[in-house]
Design a protein around this motif. Structure first.
Motif, short mmCIF file in Angstrom:
data_model
loop_
_atom_site.label_atom_id
_atom_site.label_comp_id
_atom_site.label_asym_id
_atom_site.label_seq_id
_atom_site.Cartn_x
_atom_site.Cartn_y
_atom_site.Cartn_z
N GLY A 95 -0.86 -0.20 7.94
CA GLY A 95 -1.76 -0.93 8.80
C GLY A 95 -1.26 -2.33 9.07
O GLY A 95 -0.25 -2.77 8.48
N THR A 170 -11.70 -0.66 7.85
CA THR A 170 -10.41 0.01 7.87
C THR A 170 -9.33 -0.93 7.33
O THR A 170 -9.53 -2.15 7.25
CB THR A 170 -10.03 0.43 9.29
OG1 THR A 170 -9.80 -0.75 10.09
CG2 THR A 170 -11.14 1.26 9.93
N ASN A 171 -8.18 -0.37 7.00
CA ASN A 171 -7.08 -1.20 6.52
C ASN A 171 -6.65 -2.20 7.58
O ASN A 171 -6.32 -3.36 7.27
CB ASN A 171 -5.90 -0.33 6.10
CG ASN A 171 -6.16 0.43 4.81
OD1 ASN A 171 -6.92 -0.02 3.97
ND2 ASN A 171 -5.53 1.57 4.65
N ASP A 172 -6.62 -1.78 8.85
CA ASP A 172 -6.26 -2.70 9.93
C ASP A 172 -7.23 -3.87 9.99
O ASP A 172 -6.83 -5.02 10.19
CB ASP A 172 -6.25 -1.97 11.28
CG ASP A 172 -5.06 -1.04 11.43
OD1 ASP A 172 -4.02 -1.28 10.78
OD2 ASP A 172 -5.16 -0.06 12.20
N ASP A 195 1.18 -7.37 7.46
CA ASP A 195 1.23 -5.98 7.06
C ASP A 195 1.93 -5.89 5.71
O ASP A 195 2.16 -6.91 5.04
CB ASP A 195 1.95 -5.11 8.10
CG ASP A 195 3.35 -5.63 8.45
OD1 ASP A 195 3.96 -6.33 7.61
OD2 ASP A 195 3.83 -5.34 9.55
#
Length: 255
Positions: A95, A170-172, A195
């Motif tokens: 992500g 979410t990871n993002d 990231d």
């Protein structure tokens, strides 16, 4: 003896038997000293406590499994808990995100407690400011002034935030919020992508500000009288803990 008392006695005997098995399996032998079990890591030569450099492997082995008790965890069970990220970036998930992407997410999920610009509101801690204050009599421990590694910032935010719904994004989105917090501390640009590759490369201002704990493991003797030995006690730091809302404590303004 009643049937209930017999059951209670049976349960107690079973507990004592299991405790005895555990103690026999895990307790050191008669020749082992407690100091043999206390083996802290030794920092590499010339280095202080940094998680982004190689450390010696631990030398204390885990106790052997007790036959007939428990079972090995499955990979699926381990995966649900194995989300901790080390300071060197180990275990960062796939992500990415930028501060520009994270601004609206931060306002939605974080600003109610930490302020629009990370200044902190009422008893909630500030996330920015405090650079260079740690040696003063009013240290401000923020992400920009105190935290040692950027991957640890992501790790904490993902595991513990938002306060009312941790691990719900979410990871993002977590990468984007982490990027925005780092941007508030003037550590990255608003378009810099964070990231698993870039986050460990970011050198935090207090990266070398931690020292190895060198004190020996000693017995603690309780003091019952004249403990201060005439030394005065003074408060040199205003903690947000137990500060009433609107009290004007002086710590809710950005620096």
């Amino acid at each position: 003896m009643s049937r209930l008392m017999l059951k209670v006695a049976g349960y107690a005997a079973a507990v004592m038997l299991i405790a005895g098995l555990v103690q026999a399996q895990q307790a050191p032998g008669p020749t082992a000293a407690i100091s043999d079990l206390y083996q802290p890591f030794t920092a590499p030569p010339g280095e202080r406590t940094r998680a982004d450099i190689a450390w010696p492997a631990g030398t204390v082995a885990l106790p052997s499994p007790i036959p007939g008790i428990g079972r090995p965890a499955t990979n699926a069970e381990i995966a649900g808990w194995d989300i901790a990220v080390r300071g060197d970036g180990h275990n960062l998930p796939p992500g990415s995100g930028t501060a520009k992407e994270g601004e609206e997410l931060y306002v939605t999920h974080c600003a109610a407690c930490h302020g629009d610009f990370g200044e902190g509101l009422e008893r909630w801690p500030a996330l920015m400011g405090g650079r260079g204050s740690l040696r003063s009599d009013q240290p401000r421990r923020t992400i920009g002034s105190f935290w040692q590694h950027a991957p640890s910032v992501f790790d904490y935010i993902r595991r513990a935030m938002p306060y009312a719904a941790p691990q719900s994004l979410t990871n993002d989105e977590y990468y984007a919020i982490t990027a925005y917090v780092l941007y508030l501390n003037e550590l990255i640009g608003e378009d810099d992508k964070m990231d698993a590759t870039s986050l460990p490369k970011l050198a935090m201002p207090n990266r070398d500000g931690f020292v190895l704990e060198g004190r020996p493991d000693t017995e603690n003797n309780a003091c019952m009288s004249n403990c201060r030995e005439g030394r005065a006690v003074s408060v040199t730091m205003d903690s947000r803990r137990f500060v009433a809302p609107g009290s004007g404590s002086g710590t809710d303004k950005p620096e």
